[in-house]
Scaffold this active site. Structure first.
Site, PDB file in Angstrom:
ATOM      1  N   SER A  13       0.826  -1.212   0.000  1.00  0.00           N
ATOM      2  CA  SER A  13       0.000   0.000   0.000  1.00  0.00           C
ATOM      3  C   SER A  13       0.862   1.266   0.000  1.00  0.00           C
ATOM      4  CB  SER A  13      -0.980   0.005   1.174  1.00  0.00           C
ATOM      5  OG  SER A  13      -0.310   0.176   2.404  1.00  0.00           O
ATOM      6  N   ASN A  14       2.032   1.229   0.626  1.00  0.00           N
ATOM      7  CA  ASN A  14       2.924   2.399   0.554  1.00  0.00           C
ATOM      8  C   ASN A  14       3.440   2.599  -0.867  1.00  0.00           C
ATOM      9  OD1 ASN A  14       3.441   3.886   3.153  1.00  0.00           O
ATOM     10  ND2 ASN A  14       3.549   1.756   3.853  1.00  0.00           N
ATOM     11  N   ASN A 107      13.643   3.980   4.027  1.00  0.00           N
ATOM     12  CA  ASN A 107      12.679   3.008   4.548  1.00  0.00           C
ATOM     13  C   ASN A 107      11.570   3.750   5.284  1.00  0.00           C
ATOM     14  OD1 ASN A 107      11.716   0.381   5.368  1.00  0.00           O
ATOM     15  ND2 ASN A 107      12.560   0.775   7.410  1.00  0.00           N
ATOM     16  N   HIS A 109       9.053   3.119   8.587  1.00  0.00           N
ATOM     17  CA  HIS A 109       8.926   2.244   9.745  1.00  0.00           C
ATOM     18  C   HIS A 109       7.705   2.679  10.549  1.00  0.00           C
ATOM     19  CE1 HIS A 109      10.207  -0.514  12.862  1.00  0.00           C
ATOM     20  NE2 HIS A 109       9.882   0.421  13.733  1.00  0.00           N
ATOM     21  N   ASP A 145      16.839   0.022  11.624  1.00  0.00           N
ATOM     22  CA  ASP A 145      15.828   1.003  12.048  1.00  0.00           C
ATOM     23  C   ASP A 145      16.417   2.178  12.840  1.00  0.00           C
ATOM     24  OD1 ASP A 145      13.817  -0.518  10.863  1.00  0.00           O
ATOM     25  OD2 ASP A 145      13.391  -1.637  12.689  1.00  0.00           O
TER      26      ASP A 145
HETATM   27  C1  GRF Z   1       3.933  -0.639   6.730  1.00  0.00           C
HETATM   28  O1  GRF Z   1       3.308  -0.421   7.962  1.00  0.00           O
HETATM   29  C2  GRF Z   1       5.379  -0.236   6.785  1.00  0.00           C
HETATM   30  O2  GRF Z   1       5.620   0.846   7.630  1.00  0.00           O
HETATM   31  C3  GRF Z   1       6.022  -1.473   7.344  1.00  0.00           C
HETATM   32  O3  GRF Z   1       5.330  -2.554   6.769  1.00  0.00           O
HETATM   33  C4  GRF Z   1       4.024  -2.122   6.380  1.00  0.00           C
HETATM   34  C5  GRF Z   1       3.922  -2.391   4.935  1.00  0.00           C
HETATM   35  O4  GRF Z   1       2.659  -2.115   4.405  1.00  0.00           O
HETATM   36  N1  GRF Z   1       7.439  -1.456   7.111  1.00  0.00           N
HETATM   37  P1  GRF Z   1       2.441  -2.023   2.831  1.00  0.00           P
HETATM   38  O5  GRF Z   1       3.005  -3.301   2.226  1.00  0.00           O
HETATM   39  O6  GRF Z   1       3.154  -0.810   2.329  1.00  0.00           O
HETATM   40  O7  GRF Z   1       0.954  -1.944   2.655  1.00  0.00           O
END
Ligand code: GRF
Length: 217
Positions: A13-14, A107, A109, A145
């Site tokens: 989703s990101n 990244n 987090h 991290d």
């Molecule tokens: C997100 O919460 C990101 O911060 C973490 O893993 C999750 C990934 O979600 N590292 P998506 O695959 O981007 O939906």
């Protein structure tokens, strides 16, 4: 325009928030490739619907982590990116890999680093009873991290929250700040100095998030 490669492991989703921002002309970058370490990563299909080339480097095909890292780097470098974006990429990357991308690997987090590095951040935030939680976009360094912080978003933790309501509140902010961080990088507004990020941006210190705050108060 800078060329960007995105690495995912799952839902993506990101990644989708970045692709949507490029599509809406609010993010001046070219997303030249999406790579996953699992063929079943759902985000691969999303990337394909945007017409972005995808590749899989399956970590299960490698018995040594260094060999996986090398194959992954080769696949990434085939796209000749200026910036590599980890978006829910769930493999720890070794020192050689991280140094190869020094200053161009970021990244997101799901916590306000340096609190809650590692996994299960939302559960740990609830267990600790913190009133403010959030997310962080940072440069990746060999120290997991802990790289220089670019941007953070804070959200309140409410008494009725469980892991999934809190995760959803944080994720909504992740989708705002990741495109922002990538835009600042694309516009050359970030400088790394002595392990910290300096931003060439007008900044405003007026707002505070107070939590808890009674509705309407
Ligand atoms: C997100 O919460 C990101 O911060 C973490 O893993 C999750 C990934 O979600 N590292 P998506 O695959 O981007 O939906």
């Amino acid at each position: 325009m800078i060329a960007v490669v995105i690495l995912i492991s799952g839902r993506g989703s990101n990644m989708a928030s970045l692709l949507a921002a490029v599509d809406a002309d609010s993010l001046p970058v070219r997303i030249v490739g999406v790579l996953a370490n699992r063929p079943e990563a759902a985000g691969l299909e999303t990337a394909a619907t945007y017409g972005v080339p995808t590749r899989v480097v399956d970590h299960r095909a490698f018995s040594e982590r260094e060999d996986f890292d090398a194959a992954l780097a080769e696949a990434i470098d085939g796209f000749e990116p200026d910036l590599v974006v980890l978006a829910g990429f769930m493999r720890i990357l070794g020192d050689v890999f991280v140094r190869h991308y020094h200053g161009r690997l970021i990244n997101i987090h799901p916590s306000l680093l340096p609190t809650f590095p590692g996994l299960h951040t939302h559960r740990r935030a609830l267990d600790e009873g913190v009133r403010i939680h959030g997310c962080t976009v940072h440069f990746v360094t060999p120290d997991l991290d802990h790289g220089p912080i670019i941007v953070q978003a804070a959200v309140p933790v409410l008494d009725g929250d469980d892991e999934s309501t809190l995760a959803a509140r944080v994720l909504a902010q992740e989708h705002r700040v990741y495109p922002l961080a990538v835009r600042w990088l694309a516009e050359g507004r970030l400088r790394l100095t002595e392990g910290r990020v300096v931003l060439n941006l007008p900044q405003d210190g007026a707002d505070a998030l107070i939590s808890p705050r009674a509705a309407g108060a």
